[in-house]
Design an enzyme around this catalytic site. Structure first.
Site, short mmCIF file in Angstrom:
data_model
loop_
_atom_site.label_atom_id
_atom_site.label_comp_id
_atom_site.label_asym_id
_atom_site.label_seq_id
_atom_site.Cartn_x
_atom_site.Cartn_y
_atom_site.Cartn_z
N ASP A 30 9.58 -12.09 20.13
CA ASP A 30 8.48 -13.03 19.91
C ASP A 30 6.99 -12.08 19.35
O ASP A 30 7.09 -11.13 19.51
CB ASP A 30 7.96 -13.61 21.10
CG ASP A 30 7.13 -14.85 20.81
OD1 ASP A 30 7.05 -15.53 19.77
OD2 ASP A 30 6.34 -15.60 21.82
N ASN A 82 13.64 -24.04 16.14
CA ASN A 82 12.97 -23.50 15.04
C ASN A 82 13.07 -24.39 13.67
O ASN A 82 12.46 -24.32 12.80
CB ASN A 82 13.34 -21.99 14.59
CG ASN A 82 12.64 -21.16 15.72
OD1 ASN A 82 13.20 -20.09 15.82
ND2 ASN A 82 11.56 -21.47 16.15
#
Length: 253
Positions: A30, A82
């Site tokens: 991340d 996503n």
């Protein structure tokens, strides 16, 4: 050899090679977009510059894990969620995956690392599916370490797919209801055959697991660092492993 291991003094290196060494490390990579925003004066020309920089961080992490004797390394590359990002960003990310598969295949061959990809791969562009299949096939005979990329992966999606397949096998009488166990369910998951992660690392400082390996991390040690993924180095990986080694794992007991 990883620069971090070359620079480690003998005591540190011996400590890292001593048990308990995690057999399976999973990483939520991340912070790519935050890194890009932080460096936006250098990243204006490309919507995924942070992800490209993040991809550059992967080889040294793989090298370090392999040299230490880690058996499996799972990297969360693209989640089912996503797909909600802009079509342009998603297309550029898939293009990046394709280019990385081509450019890093020799890296895997040189180190005899077996590649595996988990997730709902059927939803990926056909070209990417084909390239993944070729790379996986080309490295399937290696056993030094297994490198697993989670692409279009979500744990809830994985469980739904697994239960559908299990139900089909029940219907076709390939298995009986009495055979269903934790071990059997695990065998229907994308990670079938892999040990559950011993250590889950999340970069970027967020305190959540983001629908990643929910079944598999029931007793996994969690380690969160504020370091953004593009800045994550072998030294940061060693720090995470040292912290893991100082913990007492009880498996819920």
């Amino acid at each position: 050899m990883s620069l971090a291991l070359e620079q480690a003094n003998p005591i540190q290196e011996n400590f890292l090679r001593e048990p308990p060494l995690p057999k399976h490390i999973a990483i939520i990579m991340d912070g790519n977009r935050r890194w890009q925003k932080k460096h936006e004066q250098f990243c204006k020309s490309n919507a995924i510059s942070g992800h490209r920089r993040g991809a550059d961080s992967i080889p040294q992490i793989v090298d370090t894990a392999a040299l230490l004797g880690v058996e499996a390394l799972t990297l969360f590359a693209f989640s089912t969620e996503n797909f909600s990002r802009s079509k342009t960003e998603v297309a550029e990310l898939f293009s990046l995956f394709n280019s990385q598969l081509h450019s890093k295949l020799s890296f895997l061959h040189d180190r005899e690392i077996r590649l595996r990809c988990i997730g709902d791969l059927s939803k990926l562009p056909q070209e990417l599916q084909n390239n993944i299949a070729k790379a996986v096939s080309a490295t399937t005979h290696y056993s030094h370490m297994e490198l697993i990329f989670a692409i279009n992966y979500g744990s809830k999606n994985e469980l739904v797919r697994a239960f559908k397949e299990l139900h089909q096998d029940l219907t076709n009488k390939k298995i009986s209801i009495n055979e269903i166990s934790e071990e059997l369910i695990s065998s229907y998951l994308d990670t079938s055959g892999l040990p559950d992660p011993d250590l889950l690392i999340r970069t970027g400082g967020e305190m959540r697991v983001s629908n990643f390996l929910l079944w598999q991390i029931a007793y996994t040690e969690l380690y969160v660092t504020d370091v953004l993924w593009p800045d994550f180095t072998a030294h940061d990986l060693l720090e995470a492993i040292k912290t893991y080694q100082q913990r007492s794992r009880r498996g819920g007991k």
